[in-house]
Design a protein around this motif. Structure first.
Motif, PDB file in Angstrom:
ATOM      1  N   GLN A 172      49.571  76.538   0.506  1.00  7.85           N
ATOM      2  CA  GLN A 172      49.501  77.994  -0.077  1.00  7.85           C
ATOM      3  C   GLN A 172      48.336  77.644  -1.358  1.00  7.85           C
ATOM      4  O   GLN A 172      47.288  78.621  -1.304  1.00  7.85           O
ATOM      5  CB  GLN A 172      50.735  78.314  -0.895  1.00  7.85           C
ATOM      6  CG  GLN A 172      50.499  79.757  -1.619  1.00  7.85           C
ATOM      7  CD  GLN A 172      50.574  80.788  -0.636  1.00  7.85           C
ATOM      8  OE1 GLN A 172      51.165  80.933   0.389  1.00  7.85           O
ATOM      9  NE2 GLN A 172      49.482  81.801  -0.590  1.00  7.85           N
TER      10      GLN A 172
ATOM     11  N   ILE B 228      45.845  75.691  -0.875  1.00  5.68           N
ATOM     12  CA  ILE B 228      44.483  75.714  -0.357  1.00  5.68           C
ATOM     13  C   ILE B 228      44.103  77.203   0.420  1.00  5.68           C
ATOM     14  O   ILE B 228      42.914  77.526   0.325  1.00  5.68           O
ATOM     15  CB  ILE B 228      44.787  74.720   0.824  1.00  5.68           C
ATOM     16  CG1 ILE B 228      44.631  73.177   0.252  1.00  5.68           C
ATOM     17  CG2 ILE B 228      43.521  74.736   1.785  1.00  5.68           C
ATOM     18  CD1 ILE B 228      45.201  72.119   1.185  1.00  5.68           C
ATOM     19  N   ALA B 229      45.121  77.655   0.906  1.00  8.04           N
ATOM     20  CA  ALA B 229      44.818  78.934   1.388  1.00  8.04           C
ATOM     21  C   ALA B 229      44.209  79.907   0.589  1.00  8.04           C
ATOM     22  O   ALA B 229      43.494  80.848   0.659  1.00  8.04           O
ATOM     23  CB  ALA B 229      46.202  79.627   2.271  1.00  8.04           C
ATOM     24  N   ASP B 230      45.022  79.877  -0.827  1.00  4.64           N
ATOM     25  CA  ASP B 230      44.548  80.776  -1.979  1.00  4.64           C
ATOM     26  C   ASP B 230      43.182  80.756  -2.132  1.00  4.64           C
ATOM     27  O   ASP B 230      42.265  81.560  -2.441  1.00  4.64           O
ATOM     28  CB  ASP B 230      45.471  80.844  -3.119  1.00  4.64           C
ATOM     29  CG  ASP B 230      46.705  81.389  -2.999  1.00  4.64           C
ATOM     30  OD1 ASP B 230      46.990  82.134  -2.106  1.00  4.64           O
ATOM     31  OD2 ASP B 230      47.778  80.893  -3.934  1.00  4.64           O
ATOM     32  N   THR B 231      42.682  79.370  -2.353  1.00  2.00           N
ATOM     33  CA  THR B 231      41.265  78.798  -2.604  1.00  2.00           C
ATOM     34  C   THR B 231      40.400  79.367  -1.600  1.00  2.00           C
ATOM     35  O   THR B 231      39.364  80.063  -1.713  1.00  2.00           O
ATOM     36  CB  THR B 231      41.191  77.314  -2.782  1.00  2.00           C
ATOM     37  OG1 THR B 231      41.976  77.123  -3.671  1.00  2.00           O
ATOM     38  CG2 THR B 231      39.729  76.978  -2.874  1.00  2.00           C
ATOM     39  N   GLU B 232      40.605  79.313   0.043  1.00  2.00           N
ATOM     40  CA  GLU B 232      40.035  79.567   0.770  1.00  2.00           C
ATOM     41  C   GLU B 232      39.594  81.106   1.002  1.00  2.00           C
ATOM     42  O   GLU B 232      38.704  81.563   1.564  1.00  2.00           O
ATOM     43  CB  GLU B 232      40.458  78.926   1.986  1.00  2.00           C
ATOM     44  CG  GLU B 232      40.274  77.564   2.343  1.00  2.00           C
ATOM     45  CD  GLU B 232      40.832  76.874   3.589  1.00  2.00           C
ATOM     46  OE1 GLU B 232      41.806  78.028   4.151  1.00  2.00           O
ATOM     47  OE2 GLU B 232      40.752  75.768   3.699  1.00  2.00           O
ATOM     48  N   ALA B 233      40.825  81.909   0.488  1.00  2.00           N
ATOM     49  CA  ALA B 233      40.511  83.311   0.520  1.00  2.00           C
ATOM     50  C   ALA B 233      40.044  83.836  -0.615  1.00  2.00           C
ATOM     51  O   ALA B 233      39.932  85.237  -0.682  1.00  2.00           O
ATOM     52  CB  ALA B 233      41.953  83.854   0.621  1.00  2.00           C
ATOM     53  N   GLY B 234      39.698  82.971  -1.640  1.00  2.00           N
ATOM     54  CA  GLY B 234      38.972  83.636  -2.877  1.00  2.00           C
ATOM     55  C   GLY B 234      39.869  83.847  -3.838  1.00  2.00           C
ATOM     56  O   GLY B 234      39.581  84.747  -4.738  1.00  2.00           O
ATOM     57  N   ARG B 235      41.189  83.678  -3.884  1.00  2.00           N
ATOM     58  CA  ARG B 235      42.143  84.146  -4.728  1.00  2.00           C
ATOM     59  C   ARG B 235      42.393  83.187  -6.075  1.00  2.00           C
ATOM     60  O   ARG B 235      43.389  82.754  -6.168  1.00  2.00           O
ATOM     61  CB  ARG B 235      43.636  84.402  -3.961  1.00  2.00           C
ATOM     62  CG  ARG B 235      43.659  85.447  -3.102  1.00  2.00           C
ATOM     63  CD  ARG B 235      44.982  85.782  -2.270  1.00  2.00           C
ATOM     64  NE  ARG B 235      45.510  84.701  -1.623  1.00  2.00           N
ATOM     65  CZ  ARG B 235      45.666  84.651  -0.315  1.00  2.00           C
ATOM     66  NH1 ARG B 235      45.031  85.378   0.295  1.00  2.00           N
ATOM     67  NH2 ARG B 235      46.268  83.548   0.244  1.00  2.00           N
TER      68      ARG B 235
END
Length: 64
Positions: free
Chosen positions: A36, A38-45
């Motif tokens: 989660q 990593i996904a937040d980082t990649e999505a700019g969150r």
């Protein structure tokens, strides 16, 4: 116990519930939390630490 920044409370509850269970489940919870993040980082969150620190300082300095 575990805390995921910028996540929905439901995800936090799901991870916390798993962390309290057996060791294999704890490893799964850790993988979920890392995924989660990593996904937040990649999505700019994400927010720069300086912004977060300034917001928290303002919040807690106002309480004194």
């Amino acid at each position: 116990m575990a805390s995921i920044t910028n996540s929905e409370p439901q995800l936090d509850n799901r991870v916390n519930g798993r962390v309290k269970s057996e060791p294999k489940e704890r490893l799964i919870a850790l993988h979920l939390a890392i995924g989660q993040g990593i996904a937040d980082t990649e999505a700019g969150r994400i927010k720069p630490i300086s912004d977060v620190a300034a917001r928290l300082a303002a919040k807690y300095n106002d309480r004194s």
